[in-house]
Scaffold this active site. Structure first.
Site, PDB file in Angstrom:
ATOM      1  CG  HIS A 377      48.545  36.536  33.254  1.00  0.00           C
ATOM      2  ND1 HIS A 377      47.784  35.968  34.248  1.00  0.00           N
ATOM      3  CD2 HIS A 377      47.771  37.492  32.700  1.00  0.00           C
ATOM      4  CE1 HIS A 377      46.596  36.542  34.280  1.00  0.00           C
ATOM      5  NE2 HIS A 377      46.564  37.472  33.348  1.00  0.00           N
ATOM      6  CE  LYS A 568      53.053  22.264  38.244  1.00  0.00           C
ATOM      7  NZ  LYS A 568      52.739  23.538  38.867  1.00  0.00           N
ATOM      8  NE  ARG A 569      50.459  23.178  27.686  1.00  0.00           N
ATOM      9  CZ  ARG A 569      50.076  23.911  26.651  1.00  0.00           C
ATOM     10  NH1 ARG A 569      48.961  24.619  26.694  1.00  0.00           N
ATOM     11  NH2 ARG A 569      50.769  23.922  25.537  1.00  0.00           N
ATOM     12  CE  LYS A 574      53.888  25.620  33.627  1.00  0.00           C
ATOM     13  NZ  LYS A 574      53.149  26.368  34.673  1.00  0.00           N
ATOM     14  CB  THR A 675      45.705  28.761  39.434  1.00  0.00           C
ATOM     15  OG1 THR A 675      45.979  28.234  38.135  1.00  0.00           O
ATOM     16  CG2 THR A 675      45.754  30.272  39.394  1.00  0.00           C
ATOM     17  CE  LYS A 679      42.544  25.391  39.360  1.00  0.00           C
ATOM     18  NZ  LYS A 679      42.930  25.258  37.942  1.00  0.00           N
TER      19      LYS A 679
END
Ligand code: 26V
Length: 834
Positions: A377, A568-569, A574, A675, A679
């Site tokens: 992952h 998100k985290r 990111k 992911t 959504k």
């Protein structure tokens, strides 16, 4: 074993298939609810918001699940089904009530029953605490997989840990993250059933010792261990309206009585109790994913605890049904390793088969390599697990022996294939040599598995060409891709009921089990009336979110604004920083009197690992910039920046139906899949994103004209890195210079000198791993294209519909079919056949 046939016979004798299902009517639910409220829970007064009504309702629902659960298990035993154990240190389940009601088709009955008591289902459902047994994407993926497997009737058991404390709660004080423990079990967890009769003993410490058995065979045993009990707690996983209920088995640690007694006899009563406590520590808390958490002994204990308990459980069940004959074991069992976290299972299965069941090495190894499959992952090097050989030797000496033996044989194989290539052998060895030798868990997983997959097409390609290149050259046939997904039952049907109803009104309801049918929406993308309904639903969802934001953040936002969302985290790769730089740029435009800025609410949410200092700085950065922007009277109707606190699964159920724009802006090559991106797309958000992870496939599916692409590609990032000079990029770009000037003039930290220095330095750092500055211009330009489209509501709505229409392949139903066709090869369960 004599007990074997007895157990089997007694199971057969108690024939649950004959039991009729409990009634699903409103009357029946109301009767059972009141029964559980007064009898099971012993309560009298009915108060709204009382957790006991919630619990009573869960018991009424659980009664109905248990019948189907029993029939599912009977059918699996009857058919001797091949099955998968999905091993994961994380299952981020969120709330279970709405999902169970939806899947059992009980929502209306439950709602009416509660109305008769003067209560609303929504309020009662709100009493449920999230089961936050995961960090983020990896844990939520495991939860979506379970939903899809049950819906596809696949015999898959989830194996995980029942942490006493799940993901911490986040508060914001002075713009900083404060963590609070998540005591999710305080009022009990009414879904679970403890199965003490299936407890397993897990061993730690001691030493390994060889001996000769009665038949003269040389064997090894593991002695002088400190033992811990693993107690399973089963959670029912209902399929969607199909009579199947699968199992999530969560292990909890407890002291063993034998161990306590031993200490007690030695007169150390207090030590004995302390040791019991130490045992229970193993499942006390979920580890946050931060590099600071690597190398922690308790984490390795958790990993071995899960792997050993789950394998022993499977072997116990096997022997009850087949005796000690393992000829068909590999044909009937498969273990999917969710990342390297449970990878010690490779060595543990070898130990159990050899030391406990007396198989020879070759036979045990063949079984291991035919049953284990590994999913990677992440490509981030700091997230690749390594454990020091010395820790391994102290905690799991027998397991270390086995890893050494696996490695010796493996290195022999590499040497035969590439004679004399010592460098390659050193690169591929399961043991990384150095002052502190380390066990490389990913390599252990690869060597012991028949399948190795990445989680998006780009990610799998990068694994094969980069991180695992040597292994790909050796065993290309083992490598494959399985693009992630999300379950549309939770992430569209349940969380966006109005949109779900509108969609069903147009194309029927079968999309709930076959998401490709959303393609049918394409035909209506230009239909004005349909567009209006679509827009009205989005507006209503935005109003709902705005209300919650007002309550939690004391911040008013107008639902007519564009909702631009990044949840998100918090992690440097990111690039929440890039998002804030754009917010500052918009603020600067407004301050300069630019009246063309499209009104926008930028909503950012996420948790930082408590030990990840830079991620915590990012939260402070977001909040400081938000305070200045939101205080200015000039920005009032034009720009809001909101930090949404304590982001979790339940928050996402509120947020994703309300998003217009989905921010997926990681540095290319760093996000394995994502992911959240799926959504948002499913709920009609448009994506602004880099060519990273599953964004690549999202863009392909919807068409490039309906996706706001920006940023360097993986290859460009690699080429530019050598000569990367952020300060000259900033100097050459007027907008960027103005943004940096505001930042560097302490505009956002007037009374807090220096607090934003780490952020500023990271942006200007030529060695910035995430190359934020390199993508600034391209990001800002893409955001201008977003504005242009948003100004045309019909065009935006059309694109929104087309995004939902193209989201079919991002269902975990598709993902699970892919795993099943290429890796698992399971036959669906048939609980209806007598
Ligand atoms: C690492 C660690 C290391 C220290 C102890 C705790 C801990 C917990 C988790 C992790 C794993 C990080 C890997 C991960 O979460 N990957 C994410 O997986 C998602 C599902 O495949 C994917 O969508 C995300 O892109 C990827 O970052």
């Amino acid at each position: 074993m004599t007990a074997t046939s007895d157990t089997h016979a007694s199971r057969q004798g108690f024939n649950l298939i004959q039991t009729p299902n409990l009634e699903m009517s409103t009357d029946a639910i109301l009767e059972d609810l009141t029964h559980h409220f007064s009898r099971t829970l012993g309560r009298r007064a009915v108060r709204t918001k009382s957790p006991f009504i919630y619990q009573a309702l869960v018991y009424a629902v659980r009664d109905r699940l248990i019948e189907r659960w029993n029939r599912t298990n009977v059918a699996m035993e009857r058919d001797d089904s091949r099955r998968v154990g999905y091993m994961s240190l994380e299952f981020l389940m969120g709330r279970l009530l709405n999902n169970a009601l939806l899947n059992l088709e009980l929502s209306d009955a439950a709602s009416e029953a509660l109305e008769r008591l003067g209560m609303h289902l929504e309020d009662v459902a709100d009493c449920e605490h999230d089961a936050g047994l995961g960090n983020g994407g990896l844990g939520r993926l495991a939860a979506c997989f379970l939903d899809s497997c049950a819906t596809l009737k696949l015999p898959v058991v989830g194996y995980g840990i029942r942490y006493q404390y799940g993901m911490f709660h986040q508060h914001i004080e002075d713009g900083r993250q404060i963590e609070e423990p998540d005591m999710w079990l305080r009022h009990g967890f009414p879904w679970e059933i403890e199965r003490i009769e299936l407890a397993q003993t897990i061993r730690f410490g001691g030493f390994s010792d060889s001996y000769t058995d009665h038949h003269g065979n040389l064997r090894v045993r593991w002695r002088g261990t400190h033992d811990v009990l693993a107690i399973p707690h089963d959670v029912p996983i209902p399929g969607y309206r199909n009579e199947v209920v699968n199992t999530l088995r969560l292990w909890s640690a407890s002291g063993t009585s034998e161990f306590d007694l031993e200490e007690f006899n030695a007169g150390d009563y207090a030590d004995a109790v302390a040791a019991k406590n130490a045992a229970e520590n193993i499942t006390m808390v979920l580890y946050p994913n931060a590099t600071t958490e690597t190398g922690r002994e308790l984490r390795l204990r958790q990993q071995y605890f899960l792997a050993s308990a789950s394998l022993q459980d499977t072997l116990r069940d096997w022997c009850e049904r087949h005796g000690r004959n393992f000829d068909d074991f590999a044909a009937k069992n498969c273990f999917q390793l969710n990342d390297t976290h449970p990878a010690v299972a490779v060595a543990e299965l070898m130990r159990l088969l050899m030391d406990e069941y007396h198989l020879g090495w070759d036979e045990a190894w063949e079984i291991t390599c035919r049953t284990m499959a590994y999913t990677n992952h992440t490509l981030l090097p700091e997230a690749l697990e390594k454990w020091s050989v010395s820790l391994f030797g102290r905690l799991l000496p027998r397991i270390l022996d086995i890893i050494y033996e696996i490695n010796a044989r493996f290195i022999g194989e590499v040497g035969q294939r590439w004679p004399g290539d010592e460098q390659r052998i050193a690169r591929m060895s399961l043991i990384e040599e150095g002052p502190e030798p380390m066990v490389r868990m990913a390599y252990l997983a690869i060597v012991g598995s028949f399948s190795i997959n990445g989680v998006a097409a780009l990610h799998s390609e990068l694994l094969q060409q980069g991180l695992f290149r040597d292994f790909f050259e050796l065993w290309p046939e083992r490598f494959n891709n399985k693009t992630n997904g999300v379950t549309q039952r939770r992430w569209l049907a349940a969380c966006n009921p109005d949109l779900a109803r509108l969609i069903t009104g147009k194309i029927g309801s079968n999309w709930v089990v076959n998401l490709d049918e959303l393609e049918g929406l394409r035909a209506h993308a230009d239909d004005q009336a349909f567009q209006t309904s679509w827009r009205n639903i989005k507006y209503a969802n935005k109003s709902r979110l705005a209300k919650v934001i007002h309550k939690r953040c004391h911040q008013s936002i107008d639902p007519a604004m564009m909702f631009d969302v990044q949840v998100k985290r918090i992690h440097e790769y990111k690039r929440q920083i890039l998002n804030v730089l754009h917010a500052i740029h918009l603020y600067d435009r407004i301050m300069r009197g630019d009246n063309d800025v499209v009104p926008r609410a930028i909503i950012i949410g996420g948790k930082a690992a408590p030990g990840y200092v830079m991620a915590k700085n990012v939260i402070k950065f977001i909040n400081n910039v938000a305070r200045v922007i939101n205080r200015s009277s000039l920005t009032k109707d034009k720009l809001r920046l909101v930090f949404f606190p304590d982001y979790n699964v339940t928050a996402m159920e509120l947020i994703c139906p309300a998003a217009d724009l989905s921010e997926q802006i990681s540095t290319a090559g760093k996000e394995a899949s994502g992911t959240g991106n799926m959504k948002f797309m499913m709920n009609g958000a448009l994506t602004i994103g880099t060519l990273d992870g599953a964004n690549v496939e999202i863009r392909e599916a919807v068409g490039e004209e309906h996706f706001f692409l920006f940023g360097l590609t993986v290859d460009e990032i690699a080429t530019r890195r050598a000569s990367y000079d952020p300060s000259s990029i900033i100097a050459a770009d007027q907008d960027f210079s103005r943004v940096m000037k505001l930042l560097e003039s302490s505009h956002f930290n007037q009374f807090e000198p220096g607090v934003l220095d780490p952020i500023i330095q990271s942006i200007r750092n030529p060695h910035d791993e995430w190359m934020t500055a390199a993508d600034f211009r391209s990001f800002v330009d893409a955001q201008s294209r977003v504005e242009a489209v948003y100004k045309d509501p019909q065009e935006w709505t059309r694109k929104s519909i087309l995004n939902t229409a193209a989201s079919g392949r991002f269902s975990t139903d598709r993902t699970m079919r892919d795993y099943n066709n290429d890796i698992w090869q399971l036959t669906p369960i048939d609980p209806d056949r007598a």
